[in-house]
Design a protein around this motif. Structure first.
Motif, PDB file in Angstrom:
ATOM      1  N   VAL A  34      17.127 -36.369  -0.265  1.00 18.18           N
ATOM      2  CA  VAL A  34      16.170 -37.399   0.329  1.00 18.18           C
ATOM      3  C   VAL A  34      15.749 -38.466  -0.815  1.00 18.18           C
ATOM      4  N   LEU A  35      15.444 -37.948  -1.796  1.00 17.97           N
ATOM      5  CA  LEU A  35      14.810 -38.647  -3.185  1.00 17.97           C
ATOM      6  C   LEU A  35      15.968 -39.698  -3.630  1.00 17.97           C
ATOM      7  N   ALA A  36      17.226 -39.044  -3.520  1.00 18.63           N
ATOM      8  CA  ALA A  36      18.404 -39.788  -4.119  1.00 18.63           C
ATOM      9  C   ALA A  36      18.793 -41.092  -3.065  1.00 18.63           C
ATOM     10  N   GLU A  37      18.575 -40.908  -2.059  1.00 14.17           N
ATOM     11  CA  GLU A  37      18.900 -41.854  -0.912  1.00 14.17           C
ATOM     12  C   GLU A  37      17.946 -43.161  -1.132  1.00 14.17           C
ATOM     13  N   GLN A  38      16.605 -42.835  -1.297  1.00 12.71           N
ATOM     14  CA  GLN A  38      15.713 -43.716  -1.441  1.00 12.71           C
ATOM     15  C   GLN A  38      15.195 -44.189  -2.947  1.00 12.71           C
ATOM     16  N   PHE A  39      15.159 -43.368  -3.900  1.00 18.44           N
ATOM     17  CA  PHE A  39      14.959 -43.545  -5.292  1.00 18.44           C
ATOM     18  C   PHE A  39      15.858 -43.105  -6.270  1.00 18.44           C
ATOM     19  N   PRO A  40      16.888 -43.971  -6.592  1.00 21.48           N
ATOM     20  CA  PRO A  40      17.955 -43.899  -7.284  1.00 21.48           C
ATOM     21  C   PRO A  40      17.037 -43.833  -8.994  1.00 21.48           C
ATOM     22  N   PRO A  41      18.071 -43.350  -9.957  1.00 21.14           N
ATOM     23  CA  PRO A  41      17.705 -43.231 -11.088  1.00 21.14           C
ATOM     24  C   PRO A  41      17.189 -44.766 -11.702  1.00 21.14           C
ATOM     25  N   ARG A  42      16.228 -44.611 -12.306  1.00 20.23           N
ATOM     26  CA  ARG A  42      15.624 -46.061 -13.002  1.00 20.23           C
ATOM     27  C   ARG A  42      16.377 -46.033 -14.409  1.00 20.23           C
ATOM     28  N   PRO A  43      16.608 -47.270 -14.924  1.00 15.92           N
ATOM     29  CA  PRO A  43      16.915 -47.528 -16.379  1.00 15.92           C
ATOM     30  C   PRO A  43      15.965 -46.992 -17.237  1.00 15.92           C
ATOM     31  N   ALA A  44      16.634 -45.973 -18.220  1.00 12.67           N
ATOM     32  CA  ALA A  44      15.601 -45.183 -19.103  1.00 12.67           C
ATOM     33  C   ALA A  44      14.723 -44.381 -18.319  1.00 12.67           C
ATOM     34  N   ASP A  45      15.085 -43.669 -17.438  1.00  6.92           N
ATOM     35  CA  ASP A  45      14.290 -43.096 -16.562  1.00  6.92           C
ATOM     36  C   ASP A  45      14.003 -41.651 -17.159  1.00  6.92           C
ATOM     37  N   ILE A  46      12.594 -41.167 -17.187  1.00  2.00           N
ATOM     38  CA  ILE A  46      12.231 -40.067 -17.954  1.00  2.00           C
ATOM     39  C   ILE A  46      11.628 -39.145 -17.188  1.00  2.00           C
ATOM     40  N   ASN A  47      11.684 -37.917 -17.553  1.00  5.23           N
ATOM     41  CA  ASN A  47      11.111 -36.733 -16.717  1.00  5.23           C
ATOM     42  C   ASN A  47       9.693 -36.672 -16.768  1.00  5.23           C
ATOM     43  N   GLU A  48       8.945 -36.805 -15.774  1.00  3.76           N
ATOM     44  CA  GLU A  48       7.442 -37.136 -16.085  1.00  3.76           C
ATOM     45  C   GLU A  48       6.927 -35.805 -15.626  1.00  3.76           C
ATOM     46  N   VAL A  49       7.588 -34.954 -14.953  1.00  2.00           N
ATOM     47  CA  VAL A  49       6.898 -33.520 -14.526  1.00  2.00           C
ATOM     48  C   VAL A  49       7.864 -32.460 -15.104  1.00  2.00           C
ATOM     49  N   PRO A  50       7.257 -31.513 -15.485  1.00  2.68           N
ATOM     50  CA  PRO A  50       7.916 -30.343 -16.161  1.00  2.68           C
ATOM     51  C   PRO A  50       8.898 -29.735 -14.757  1.00  2.68           C
ATOM     52  N   ASP A  51      10.034 -29.538 -15.075  1.00  5.51           N
ATOM     53  CA  ASP A  51      10.875 -28.784 -14.123  1.00  5.51           C
ATOM     54  C   ASP A  51      10.685 -27.293 -14.218  1.00  5.51           C
ATOM     55  N   ARG A  52       9.831 -26.888 -13.303  1.00  3.90           N
ATOM     56  CA  ARG A  52       9.441 -25.444 -13.288  1.00  3.90           C
ATOM     57  C   ARG A  52       8.838 -24.802 -12.139  1.00  3.90           C
ATOM     58  N   LEU A  53       8.764 -23.600 -11.622  1.00  2.00           N
ATOM     59  CA  LEU A  53       8.121 -22.757 -10.740  1.00  2.00           C
ATOM     60  C   LEU A  53       6.905 -22.301 -11.218  1.00  2.00           C
ATOM     61  N   VAL A  54       5.801 -22.365 -10.526  1.00  2.00           N
ATOM     62  CA  VAL A  54       4.500 -22.034 -11.023  1.00  2.00           C
ATOM     63  C   VAL A  54       4.206 -21.012  -9.999  1.00  2.00           C
ATOM     64  N   VAL A  55       3.884 -19.704 -10.355  1.00  6.69           N
ATOM     65  CA  VAL A  55       3.421 -18.508  -9.355  1.00  6.69           C
ATOM     66  C   VAL A  55       1.841 -18.370  -9.427  1.00  6.69           C
TER      67      VAL A  55
END
Length: 234
Positions: A212-233
């Motif tokens: 869903v996100l890829a359809e509406q929000f493709p990667p931006r130039p020099a895109d950075i990972n703003e939120v850690p890729d993780r699972l929180v329990v």
């Protein structure tokens, strides 16, 4: 619902998020809450209602102090022959017996309602939904999903004890995507939880949100990972 999440499980979810975010500027974050509320107020409400109403059913059956022999015998050694005095003692004993029955019902229902399955059945669905939604929103804010550059944060939230799943999208996504499109992600995670395969369900939900996100929000130039890729329990 008791589920254990291993180091490998956390790594699988992190990989799934990274893969989904490779094709979008959106940010995905996952939280699993074992319990969002004790619902102690619900237990107390049911116990109080039961203590007030259930003993009333004993009155047509002739309930009195004689139902509790030990209580009825209290004060018998000092019994006086006067009719009025005897009547007062009888009424007092009946009221005391009724109060004891109410207390017993209150404690019994309260303890019964502490059993997770019983508590879930006794808790109104709208109340559970409200508290799960509130807990999900708290996690959304706590992990900074509301401060991404384009407001494209998405939280996938599972409440194990309540058997509910929430997907919360920030306003940048909400303005472009109908809320109904998240239904498949919710269904995928719910199905995984029912099969006792939460990580597999989480991976599928992440992939669907990523589409869903890829359809509406493709990667931006020099895109950075703003939120850690993780699972929180929690």
């Amino acid at each position: 619902m008791v589920m254990q999440f291993t180091t490998d499980d956390h790594a699988r979810v992190a990989r799934a998020i990274a893969q989904a975010e490779a094709n979008t500027s959106g940010e995905i974050f996952c939280v699993v809450a074992r319990q969002v509320s004790s619902y102690r107020d619900v237990s107390l409400a049911w116990a109080a209602a039961a203590a007030l109403l259930l003993p009333l059913g004993l009155i047509p059956l002739g309930f009195g102090a004689h139902w509790l022999p030990n209580l009825a015998n209290l004060g018998s050694a000092d019994w006086q022959a006067a009719h009025a005095a005897a009547r007062e003692v009888e009424i007092g004993q009946a009221l005391a017996a009724y109060a004891l029955v109410q207390a017993a019902v209150f404690v019994s229902v309260f303890l019964l309602s502490l059993i997770p399955t019983v508590r879930r059945l006794l808790t109104p669905v709208p109340l559970r939904r409200t508290r799960v939604r509130r807990a999900a929103m708290q996690q959304f804010l706590a992990h900074g999903l509301h401060v991404t550059q384009a407001r494209t944060g998405v939280l996938i939230f599972a409440a194990l004890a309540d058997h509910q799943v929430e997907v919360i999208a920030d306003e940048g996504i909400h303005a472009c995507v109908s809320p109904e499109v998240w239904a498949d992600a919710v269904a995928a995670l719910t199905a995984g939880l029912r099969r006792d395969q939460p990580v597999e369900g989480m991976e599928q939900a992440i992939a669907l949100c990523g589409q869903v996100l890829a359809e509406q929000f493709p990667p931006r130039p020099a895109d950075i990972n703003e939120v850690p890729d993780r699972l929180v329990v929690i």
